[in-house]
Design a protein around this motif. Structure first.
Motif, PDB file in Angstrom:
ATOM      1  N   GLY A  75       0.784  -1.261   0.010  1.00  0.00           N
ATOM      2  CA  GLY A  75      -0.014   0.019   0.070  1.00  0.00           C
ATOM      3  C   GLY A  75       0.883   1.402   0.000  1.00  0.00           C
ATOM      4  O   GLY A  75       1.345   1.711  -1.073  1.00  0.00           O
ATOM      5  N   TYR A  76       0.943   1.750   1.192  1.00  0.00           N
ATOM      6  CA  TYR A  76       1.800   3.165   1.219  1.00  0.00           C
ATOM      7  C   TYR A  76       3.265   2.888   1.174  1.00  0.00           C
ATOM      8  O   TYR A  76       3.909   1.762   1.442  1.00  0.00           O
ATOM      9  CB  TYR A  76       1.294   3.842   2.749  1.00  0.00           C
ATOM     10  CG  TYR A  76       2.373   4.992   2.904  1.00  0.00           C
ATOM     11  CD1 TYR A  76       2.076   6.070   2.397  1.00  0.00           C
ATOM     12  CD2 TYR A  76       3.368   4.868   3.964  1.00  0.00           C
ATOM     13  CE1 TYR A  76       2.738   7.322   2.522  1.00  0.00           C
ATOM     14  CE2 TYR A  76       4.086   6.047   4.297  1.00  0.00           C
ATOM     15  CZ  TYR A  76       3.893   7.277   3.493  1.00  0.00           C
ATOM     16  OH  TYR A  76       4.507   8.659   3.749  1.00  0.00           O
ATOM     17  N   ARG A  77       3.609   3.731   0.416  1.00  0.00           N
ATOM     18  CA  ARG A  77       5.198   3.846  -0.012  1.00  0.00           C
ATOM     19  C   ARG A  77       5.651   5.111   0.383  1.00  0.00           C
ATOM     20  O   ARG A  77       5.284   6.241  -0.285  1.00  0.00           O
ATOM     21  CB  ARG A  77       5.352   3.624  -1.604  1.00  0.00           C
ATOM     22  CG  ARG A  77       6.780   3.161  -1.786  1.00  0.00           C
ATOM     23  CD  ARG A  77       7.100   2.892  -3.476  1.00  0.00           C
ATOM     24  NE  ARG A  77       6.024   1.659  -3.661  1.00  0.00           N
ATOM     25  CZ  ARG A  77       5.815   1.209  -4.987  1.00  0.00           C
ATOM     26  NH1 ARG A  77       5.943   2.331  -5.991  1.00  0.00           N
ATOM     27  NH2 ARG A  77       5.149   0.287  -5.193  1.00  0.00           N
ATOM     28  N   SER A 114       5.578   5.173 -10.797  1.00  0.00           N
ATOM     29  CA  SER A 114       5.064   6.758 -10.868  1.00  0.00           C
ATOM     30  C   SER A 114       5.951   7.743 -10.640  1.00  0.00           C
ATOM     31  O   SER A 114       6.828   7.607  -9.640  1.00  0.00           O
ATOM     32  CB  SER A 114       3.607   6.691 -10.041  1.00  0.00           C
ATOM     33  OG  SER A 114       2.693   5.906 -10.260  1.00  0.00           O
ATOM     34  N   PRO A 115       5.900   8.647 -11.355  1.00  0.00           N
ATOM     35  CA  PRO A 115       6.794  10.023 -10.738  1.00  0.00           C
ATOM     36  C   PRO A 115       6.529  10.077  -9.540  1.00  0.00           C
ATOM     37  O   PRO A 115       5.337  10.299  -8.785  1.00  0.00           O
ATOM     38  CB  PRO A 115       6.316  11.270 -11.681  1.00  0.00           C
ATOM     39  CG  PRO A 115       5.816  10.460 -12.956  1.00  0.00           C
ATOM     40  CD  PRO A 115       5.251   9.167 -12.456  1.00  0.00           C
ATOM     41  N   PRO A 116       7.491  10.542  -8.666  1.00  0.00           N
ATOM     42  CA  PRO A 116       7.379  10.726  -7.120  1.00  0.00           C
ATOM     43  C   PRO A 116       6.256  11.701  -6.762  1.00  0.00           C
ATOM     44  O   PRO A 116       5.723  11.769  -5.828  1.00  0.00           O
ATOM     45  CB  PRO A 116       8.605  11.096  -6.702  1.00  0.00           C
ATOM     46  CG  PRO A 116       9.535  10.377  -7.704  1.00  0.00           C
ATOM     47  CD  PRO A 116       8.906  10.642  -8.976  1.00  0.00           C
ATOM     48  N   GLU A 117       6.377  12.861  -7.518  1.00  0.00           N
ATOM     49  CA  GLU A 117       5.329  14.091  -6.902  1.00  0.00           C
ATOM     50  C   GLU A 117       3.946  13.850  -7.129  1.00  0.00           C
ATOM     51  O   GLU A 117       3.008  14.352  -6.514  1.00  0.00           O
ATOM     52  CB  GLU A 117       5.621  15.241  -7.758  1.00  0.00           C
ATOM     53  CG  GLU A 117       5.519  15.191  -9.340  1.00  0.00           C
ATOM     54  CD  GLU A 117       6.526  14.502 -10.039  1.00  0.00           C
ATOM     55  OE1 GLU A 117       6.638  14.775 -11.319  1.00  0.00           O
ATOM     56  OE2 GLU A 117       7.511  13.892  -9.519  1.00  0.00           O
ATOM     57  N   ILE A 118       3.538  12.889  -7.840  1.00  0.00           N
ATOM     58  CA  ILE A 118       2.123  12.309  -7.890  1.00  0.00           C
ATOM     59  C   ILE A 118       1.784  10.807  -7.928  1.00  0.00           C
ATOM     60  O   ILE A 118       0.475  10.480  -7.970  1.00  0.00           O
ATOM     61  CB  ILE A 118       1.552  12.724  -9.534  1.00  0.00           C
ATOM     62  CG1 ILE A 118       2.191  12.148 -10.690  1.00  0.00           C
ATOM     63  CG2 ILE A 118       1.744  14.207  -9.830  1.00  0.00           C
ATOM     64  CD1 ILE A 118       1.817  10.769 -10.892  1.00  0.00           C
ATOM     65  N   ALA A 119       2.872  10.166  -7.115  1.00  0.00           N
ATOM     66  CA  ALA A 119       2.587   8.713  -6.965  1.00  0.00           C
ATOM     67  C   ALA A 119       1.515   8.409  -6.126  1.00  0.00           C
ATOM     68  O   ALA A 119       1.446   8.843  -4.759  1.00  0.00           O
ATOM     69  CB  ALA A 119       3.850   8.105  -6.437  1.00  0.00           C
ATOM     70  N   PRO A 120       0.481   7.605  -6.345  1.00  0.00           N
ATOM     71  CA  PRO A 120      -0.757   7.358  -5.529  1.00  0.00           C
ATOM     72  C   PRO A 120      -0.152   6.353  -4.553  1.00  0.00           C
ATOM     73  O   PRO A 120      -0.851   6.613  -3.391  1.00  0.00           O
ATOM     74  CB  PRO A 120      -1.561   6.373  -6.593  1.00  0.00           C
ATOM     75  CG  PRO A 120      -1.170   6.871  -8.047  1.00  0.00           C
ATOM     76  CD  PRO A 120       0.410   7.094  -8.008  1.00  0.00           C
ATOM     77  N   HIS A 121       0.644   5.469  -4.720  1.00  0.00           N
ATOM     78  CA  HIS A 121       1.241   4.941  -3.489  1.00  0.00           C
ATOM     79  C   HIS A 121       1.735   5.870  -2.217  1.00  0.00           C
ATOM     80  O   HIS A 121       1.463   5.519  -0.966  1.00  0.00           O
ATOM     81  CB  HIS A 121       2.548   3.917  -3.710  1.00  0.00           C
ATOM     82  CG  HIS A 121       1.996   2.394  -4.362  1.00  0.00           C
ATOM     83  ND1 HIS A 121       1.314   1.469  -3.630  1.00  0.00           N
ATOM     84  CD2 HIS A 121       2.341   2.043  -5.718  1.00  0.00           C
ATOM     85  CE1 HIS A 121       1.259   0.467  -4.428  1.00  0.00           C
ATOM     86  NE2 HIS A 121       1.677   0.869  -5.682  1.00  0.00           N
ATOM     87  N   SER A 122       2.466   6.659  -2.817  1.00  0.00           N
ATOM     88  CA  SER A 122       2.743   7.874  -1.606  1.00  0.00           C
ATOM     89  C   SER A 122       1.691   8.792  -1.146  1.00  0.00           C
ATOM     90  O   SER A 122       2.124   9.408  -0.072  1.00  0.00           O
ATOM     91  CB  SER A 122       3.924   8.647  -2.318  1.00  0.00           C
ATOM     92  OG  SER A 122       5.032   7.994  -2.663  1.00  0.00           O
ATOM     93  N   ALA A 123       0.496   8.674  -1.635  1.00  0.00           N
ATOM     94  CA  ALA A 123      -0.681   9.119  -1.090  1.00  0.00           C
ATOM     95  C   ALA A 123      -1.283   8.337   0.037  1.00  0.00           C
ATOM     96  O   ALA A 123      -2.265   8.712   0.443  1.00  0.00           O
ATOM     97  CB  ALA A 123      -1.556   9.923  -2.208  1.00  0.00           C
ATOM     98  N   GLY A 124      -0.909   7.114  -0.140  1.00  0.00           N
ATOM     99  CA  GLY A 124      -1.788   6.197   0.766  1.00  0.00           C
ATOM    100  C   GLY A 124      -2.749   5.507   0.046  1.00  0.00           C
ATOM    101  O   GLY A 124      -3.973   5.169   0.705  1.00  0.00           O
TER     102      GLY A 124
END
Length: 216
Positions: A75-77, A114-124
């Motif tokens: 999930g979250y990254r 995904s590019p880091p600035e919009i990555a869905p994983h990094s949004a949880g």
């Protein structure tokens, strides 16, 4: 979306975020999902999702036929980890294709990371998952989870030609229950589904995303 819009497309980054004050929850705590540890990290970040995403996964699982379950993989990254994955894969593509300009490298990288600035994983807001039977055995979905386009000769694409009838049926089942619960798929990765992120907003026509990058 009839065409495949990649994560690197400016249309994705252009979606505004109207953030919700919503926690990242540990999916291991409630006992509703089977959790695979192949993406385990030292902090347990991988097992976290926004509450709204987790609720929808449980709804999707409830819609599966008896004897089948979702298997949660990641999930979250954290943003720093996402950046590392993006840079590593971009470097692999650059080494294999030294003639490609930077914009092509970025586009090709975003098929898989995904590019880091919009990555869905990094949004949880995103989850990588698959299907298992009552004994916990993974069903045939045509490739392993996280198979790259190069490794799988493109079979990782959700609607790829050349996968078997069983794998296609299992992908259709996975898609049916997750779409029915409100999630959207990234079409280059059959295992990647999200809710509330910028890509979800673009796919569904929502005016804003619900979740932006999160820190845990």
């Amino acid at each position: 979306m009839s065409e495949i819009v990649l994560m690197s497309d400016p249309k994705v980054a252009a979606i505004p975020v109207a953030p919700r004050d919503e926690l990242l929850l540990d999916v291991r705590s409630g006992g509703g999902l089977l959790v695979d540890e192949r993406q385990q990290d030292g902090t347990g970040a991988f097992a976290h999702l926004r509450a709204g995403v987790l609720d929808r996964l449980l709804d999707a699982q409830a819609a599966l036929p008896d004897g089948l379950r979702l298997l949660f993989v990641e999930g979250y990254r954290p943003p720093a980890l996402q950046s590392s994955y993006f840079d590593e894969y971009a470097a692999e593509l650059r080494a294999a294709n030294p003639e490609w300009p930077d914009d092509r490298i970025r586009s090709a990288t975003s098929r898989y990371v995904s590019p880091p600035e919009i990555a869905p994983h990094s949004a949880g807001a995103a989850v990588d998952l698959t299907l298992v039977d009552a004994d916990g055995r993974e069903l045939d979905l045509g490739t392993r989870v996280n198979a790259s386009p190069e490794e799988s000769a493109g079979a990782c694409y959700t609607h790829a030609d050349g996968i078997g009838a069983e794998a296609r049926a299992n992908r259709r089942l996975l898609s049916d229950v997750l779409t029915g619960a409100g999630l959207v798929n990234y079409p280059t990765e059959w295992w990647h589904w999200s809710y509330g992120d910028r890509y979800w907003a673009l796919a569904t026509g929502a005016p804003t995303a619900l979740y932006g990058p999160a820190q845990r």
